[in-house]
Design a protein around this motif. Structure first.
Motif, mmCIF file in Angstrom:
data_model
loop_
_atom_site.group_PDB
_atom_site.id
_atom_site.type_symbol
_atom_site.label_atom_id
_atom_site.label_comp_id
_atom_site.label_asym_id
_atom_site.label_seq_id
_atom_site.Cartn_x
_atom_site.Cartn_y
_atom_site.Cartn_z
ATOM 1 N N VAL A 115 -2.725 11.194 -1.980
ATOM 2 C CA VAL A 115 -3.338 9.921 -1.621
ATOM 3 C C VAL A 115 -3.047 9.625 -0.152
ATOM 4 O O VAL A 115 -1.951 9.914 0.339
ATOM 5 N N ASP A 116 -4.004 9.041 0.550
ATOM 6 C CA ASP A 116 -3.836 8.792 1.991
ATOM 7 C C ASP A 116 -3.038 7.520 2.272
ATOM 8 O O ASP A 116 -3.398 6.710 3.135
ATOM 9 N N HIS A 117 -1.955 7.337 1.540
ATOM 10 C CA HIS A 117 -1.069 6.188 1.744
ATOM 11 C C HIS A 117 0.329 6.611 1.317
ATOM 12 O O HIS A 117 0.493 7.320 0.316
ATOM 13 N N ASN A 118 1.354 6.179 2.054
ATOM 14 C CA ASN A 118 2.696 6.684 1.800
ATOM 15 C C ASN A 118 3.532 5.822 0.860
ATOM 16 O O ASN A 118 4.756 5.965 0.805
ATOM 17 N N HIS A 119 2.900 4.930 0.110
ATOM 18 C CA HIS A 119 3.651 4.120 -0.851
ATOM 19 C C HIS A 119 4.351 5.048 -1.852
ATOM 20 O O HIS A 119 3.757 5.975 -2.395
ATOM 21 N N TRP A 120 5.624 4.769 -2.115
ATOM 22 C CA TRP A 120 6.425 5.672 -2.925
ATOM 23 C C TRP A 120 5.859 5.888 -4.328
ATOM 24 O O TRP A 120 5.904 7.003 -4.867
ATOM 25 N N PHE A 121 5.275 4.855 -4.907
ATOM 26 C CA PHE A 121 4.773 4.963 -6.273
ATOM 27 C C PHE A 121 3.547 5.870 -6.338
ATOM 28 O O PHE A 121 3.411 6.700 -7.245
ATOM 29 N N LEU A 122 2.663 5.739 -5.358
ATOM 30 C CA LEU A 122 1.492 6.602 -5.305
ATOM 31 C C LEU A 122 1.899 8.054 -5.057
ATOM 32 O O LEU A 122 1.347 8.978 -5.662
#
Length: 231
Positions: A115-122
């Motif tokens: 996913v193009d986002h660094n949120h830990w859950f994703l």
């Protein structure tokens, strides 16, 4: 054996042009038979944009991802069908990876997810996609399958609004080998950020549980709409 890329669309004017250009840049042209847009009667610029890119556009008589993909698959000329969502960008060299897997005896498979986002859950969710388990199988991982195997399994179940890919994969596995390629497809986190990362993931998990408990697809759709405030 060549690959027909099939993209089911509905109101995808924001994504479809960029995806088609990307596919043309990254695909091995000697292995790519065609790119097919299976549209569900969009009333935005999806069809116009796709047509301007010179790809094959089909106006499907029935809207619904499973029905649209089946309609395109029946008209595809490639020996391998590669189904991807309009917000999914496969890895560089994806055609070679798919052909290699098929030549190695796998009749179907998918890629891992990024996913193009660094949120830990994703990122944690993406990490789990290396495992071949129903609990961590996401439609966004894309799906390739030989046309022969697809026909043998009678394609997607058009009665399903949700998890039509997971249901097909289950039938494929009872009849052939399935491979998770160690490269990643890239998807946008936009929907997660708009709906709420945890909220949307809980909604997806609820759909999976309801599916396992054999709730009707109408009940699942009602629950999903309530949780995500979708139309």
């Amino acid at each position: 054996m060549k690959i027909s890329v099939i993209i089911p669309t509905f109101q995808e004017e924001e994504n479809i042009g960029r995806l088609i250009k990307y596919l043309k840049r990254q695909a091995n042209t000697s292995l790519l038979q065609e790119i097919i847009i299976a549209d569900g009667n969009s009333d935005d610029e999806t069809v116009t944009i796709a047509s301007q890119q010179g790809v094959r556009v089909l106006q499907c008589p029935v809207r619904g991802r499973a029905a649209q993909m089946n309609y395109a698959a029946a008209r595809a000329s490639g020996g391998i069908l590669y189904f991807i969502h309009a917000n999914t960008f496969p890895p560089k060299g994806f055609c070679d990876d798919i052909i290699f897997a098929v030549k190695d005896g796998y009749s179907a498979g998918c890629f891992r997810l990024q996913v193009d986002h660094n949120h830990w859950f994703l990122q944690l969710n993406c990490w789990f996609t290396r495992f071949d388990s129903d609990y961590v199988k996401f439609g966004d991982q894309s799906l390739f399958v030989t046309k022969e195997q697809f026909k043998n399994c009678n394609g997607f179940d058009e009665r399903l609004y949700f998890l039509e890919d997971l249901e097909l994969i289950k039938r494929i596995k009872s009849n052939g080998k399935f491979k998770i390629v160690s490269k990643h497809v890239l998807i946008s986190a936009k929907k997660y950020l708009e709906k709420g990362i945890y909220k949307l993931q809980i909604a997806f998990f609820l759909m999976f549980i309801m599916y396992k408990l054999k709730y009707s697809q109408d009940k699942m759709r009602e629950a999903y709409k309530r949780m995500t405030h979708s139309k």
